[in-house]
Design a protein around this motif. Structure first.
Motif: not given
Length: 326
Positions: A80-84, A22-30
């Motif tokens: 990002g919220r899901i990752a947290t 999930s963090h990687a998805v947030e990171y990739a989306l900018g």
């Protein structure tokens, strides 16, 4: 309870893994922004336009590109919220695994390397949630933190796992709780501290115009100055605790073996780690020493901690051979 602990740590590892994705998805989306800068611009006032000179407003239309950017930012924020949330769940499962392991063993769950790694990683992850609660802007560091959690927990389960057993007689002392608990706590904070240290070096390189790998990974990280301050704060907090742990170990050694210090491999590497971390704090407080040089010293300190944990237990023997591995 032992089987419950094994199941909980497996679920915790998998949850850390999903949080990392999930963090990687947030990171990739900018960068997560609710709306694009242009779409967020206030509507322009047109004075004197219309019948009778009445004022009016005209809203600039949002372009398709800006709309896509807005949707992408919203998805990044949600990821990002899901990752947290997932990281919080993983830490809860992690805590349950440590506690149930201790209940099964009827002692503090620090009697071998498997239990030590489980507890150190829990301290690091729990401390990360505390940092995140205070500074939500650092959330993207969670990608690297959860990666470290997955690697260490998976390695511990496959390489260090041992069945629950009573504490060996040499460790049956109240100093076991005092010495080992402080070592574990300090090690967990040092583990967390190395994450912003590495991130700072990558981000500082990116801000200086370096566009090669691995600096490209840092383009969406927080500013280098904030990462460096976080690195220092964590190390400054952990170092006095680590110092107390080393002193407590020397007192225990005097009571158990009749000498406070004997240059046993564990003692030697603990002293090396202490010297390196003291060198980092001194370098950080010296204006003439660049911050990136001081940060490299902090990373070197963590490498000496890893040597003390893994290298000494696998390749050297001494009076501290309690790891439970062969």
């Amino acid at each position: 309870m032992s089987a419950l602990s094994d199941q909980l740590i497996m679920y915790a590892t998998l949850t850390y893994l999903v949080a990392m994705i999930s963090h990687a998805v947030e990171y990739a989306l900018g960068n997560a922004r609710a709306v694009s800068a242009k779409a967020a611009t206030p509507a322009r006032e047109l004075v004197g336009a219309g019948v009778g000179g009445a004022g009016g407003t005209v809203e600039e239309p949002v372009t398709p590109a800006e709309s896509r950017h807005s949707r992408s930012a919203a998805r990044a924020a949600l990821a990002g919220r899901i990752a947290t949330w997932l990281t919080t769940l993983a830490v809860a499962l992690h805590l349950g695994a440590v506690v149930s392991r201790g209940i099964a063993a009827e002692r503090m769950p620090w009697g071998n390397m498997y239990e030590f790694v489980l507890t150190v990683t829990f301290i690091g992850a729990a401390a990360w949630l505390a940092v995140l609660w205070k500074q939500p802007s650092l959330r993207r560091l969670g990608l690297f933190l959860t990666l470290v959690m997955v690697l260490l927990l998976a390695f511990a389960q496959f390489k260090f796992y041992v069945q629950v057993s009573p504490l060996m007689p040499a460790l049956q002392s109240y100093w076991f709780i005092v010495h080992v608990s402080t070592i574990i706590f300090a090690s967990g904070i040092f583990l967390l501290g190395v994450v912003p240290a590495v991130a700072y070096l990558m981000r500082a390189g990116w801000e200086q115009g370096r566009r090669s790998f691995p600096y490209t990974l840092a383009r969406r990280l927080p500013a280098a100055a904030g990462l460096e301050r976080m690195t220092f704060a964590l190390h400054a907090f952990a170092f006095p605790i680590f110092t107390f742990a080393v002193i407590a170990g020397a007192i225990w050694a005097e009571a158990a073996w009749g000498r406070a210090w004997g240059w046993d491999p564990k003692e030697t590497w603990a002293f090396i780690s202490w010297v390196v971390y003291a060198g980092y704090l001194h370098a950080r407080a010296t204006p003439s020493i660049k911050r990136n040089v001081a940060t490299w010293i902090a990373i070197l300190g963590f490498l000496t901690m890893l040597m003390n944990l893994f290298g000494v237990n696998f390749f050297l023997t001494g009076l501290h051979s309690y790891a439970g591995v062969s």
